[in-house]
Motif scaffolding. Structure first.
Motif, PDB file in Angstrom:
ATOM      1  N   VAL A  50       4.470  -4.394  -2.723  1.00 46.97           N
ATOM      2  CA  VAL A  50       3.440  -3.356  -2.626  1.00 46.97           C
ATOM      3  C   VAL A  50       2.551  -3.434  -3.854  1.00 46.97           C
ATOM      4  O   VAL A  50       3.041  -3.536  -4.981  1.00 46.97           O
ATOM      5  N   ALA A  51       1.235  -3.359  -3.620  1.00 51.65           N
ATOM      6  CA  ALA A  51       0.271  -3.377  -4.713  1.00 51.65           C
ATOM      7  C   ALA A  51      -0.737  -2.249  -4.515  1.00 51.65           C
ATOM      8  O   ALA A  51      -1.089  -1.909  -3.387  1.00 51.65           O
ATOM      9  N   VAL A  82       7.388   4.338  -0.754  1.00 52.18           N
ATOM     10  CA  VAL A  82       7.459   5.603  -1.481  1.00 52.18           C
ATOM     11  C   VAL A  82       6.716   5.458  -2.806  1.00 52.18           C
ATOM     12  O   VAL A  82       6.882   4.466  -3.514  1.00 52.18           O
ATOM     13  N   GLY A  83       5.910   6.467  -3.103  1.00 55.55           N
ATOM     14  CA  GLY A  83       5.223   6.532  -4.386  1.00 55.55           C
ATOM     15  C   GLY A  83       5.720   7.727  -5.175  1.00 55.55           C
ATOM     16  O   GLY A  83       5.843   8.829  -4.639  1.00 55.55           O
ATOM     17  N   ALA A  96       4.501   6.535   2.791  1.00 48.35           N
ATOM     18  CA  ALA A  96       3.735   5.991   3.910  1.00 48.35           C
ATOM     19  C   ALA A  96       4.664   5.115   4.736  1.00 48.35           C
ATOM     20  O   ALA A  96       5.553   4.452   4.193  1.00 48.35           O
ATOM     21  N   ASN A  97       4.460   5.138   6.041  1.00 49.75           N
ATOM     22  CA  ASN A  97       5.267   4.328   6.950  1.00 49.75           C
ATOM     23  C   ASN A  97       4.371   3.334   7.672  1.00 49.75           C
ATOM     24  O   ASN A  97       3.299   3.694   8.162  1.00 49.75           O
ATOM     25  N   SER A 125       7.036   1.537  -4.394  1.00 53.45           N
ATOM     26  CA  SER A 125       7.914   0.451  -3.949  1.00 53.45           C
ATOM     27  C   SER A 125       8.293   0.636  -2.485  1.00 53.45           C
ATOM     28  O   SER A 125       8.320   1.756  -1.977  1.00 53.45           O
ATOM     29  N   PRO A 126       8.607  -0.477  -1.811  1.00 54.49           N
ATOM     30  CA  PRO A 126       9.141  -0.363  -0.448  1.00 54.49           C
ATOM     31  C   PRO A 126      10.574   0.150  -0.526  1.00 54.49           C
ATOM     32  O   PRO A 126      11.341  -0.285  -1.375  1.00 54.49           O
ATOM     33  N   GLN A 127      10.911   1.092   0.348  1.00 48.74           N
ATOM     34  CA  GLN A 127      12.251   1.686   0.303  1.00 48.74           C
ATOM     35  C   GLN A 127      13.158   1.206   1.413  1.00 48.74           C
ATOM     36  O   GLN A 127      14.357   1.052   1.206  1.00 48.74           O
TER      37      GLN A 127
END
Length: 132
Positions: A50-51, A82-83, A96-97, A125-127
């Motif tokens: 994620v960027a 998730v941020g 966000a999904n 990051s991606p969770q």
């Protein structure tokens, strides 16, 4: 009386041999490619990154535009990003999904925060994901 054919019209020319060899090489390369990605490459898990693309005000909130990149040959579904924004001793969360992130692709989305991410520490990051 029958006309005699010349020997050059009956034999295979060098150009035909070269084109036949080029076609055989392309078919062989396609088979190797399909076998490799069908067995080796698709067995690796999705490689999600994620960027942050941009941070901009949006009404009384702030939009953090993000980009999810899948760098593997495996597709990911139901990707949750998730941020976490840390400001002082508090924190604000946003998620966000993404329904579907295909192999070797990029998907874009956004996270909304009430506070300005420039005033704190933002971690994205991606969770989680599932395999389709």
């Amino acid at each position: 009386m029958k006309a005699k054919r010349s020997s050059s019209s009956q034999s295979t020319s060098l150009v035909e041999w070269a084109l036949g060899a080029a076609g055989a090489i392309m078919v062989l390369a396609a088979i190797i490619y399909l076998v490799y990605f069908g067995t080796v490459a698709s067995s690796a898990p999705p490689s999600l990154h994620v960027a942050v693309r941009d941070i901009s005000p949006l009404g009384d909130s702030f939009l953090v535009s993000i980009e999810v990149t899948n760098k593997s040959a495996q597709t990911a579904a139901q990707v949750q990003v998730v941020g976490i924004l840390r400001i002082g001793s508090g924190q604000e969360n946003s998620e966000a999904n993404f329904d579907y992130v295909p192999a070797f692709s990029i998907r874009r989305g956004g996270l909304l925060f009430r506070n300005d991410p420039a005033t704190g520490t933002l971690q994205i990051s991606p969770q989680s994901y599932s395999l389709p």
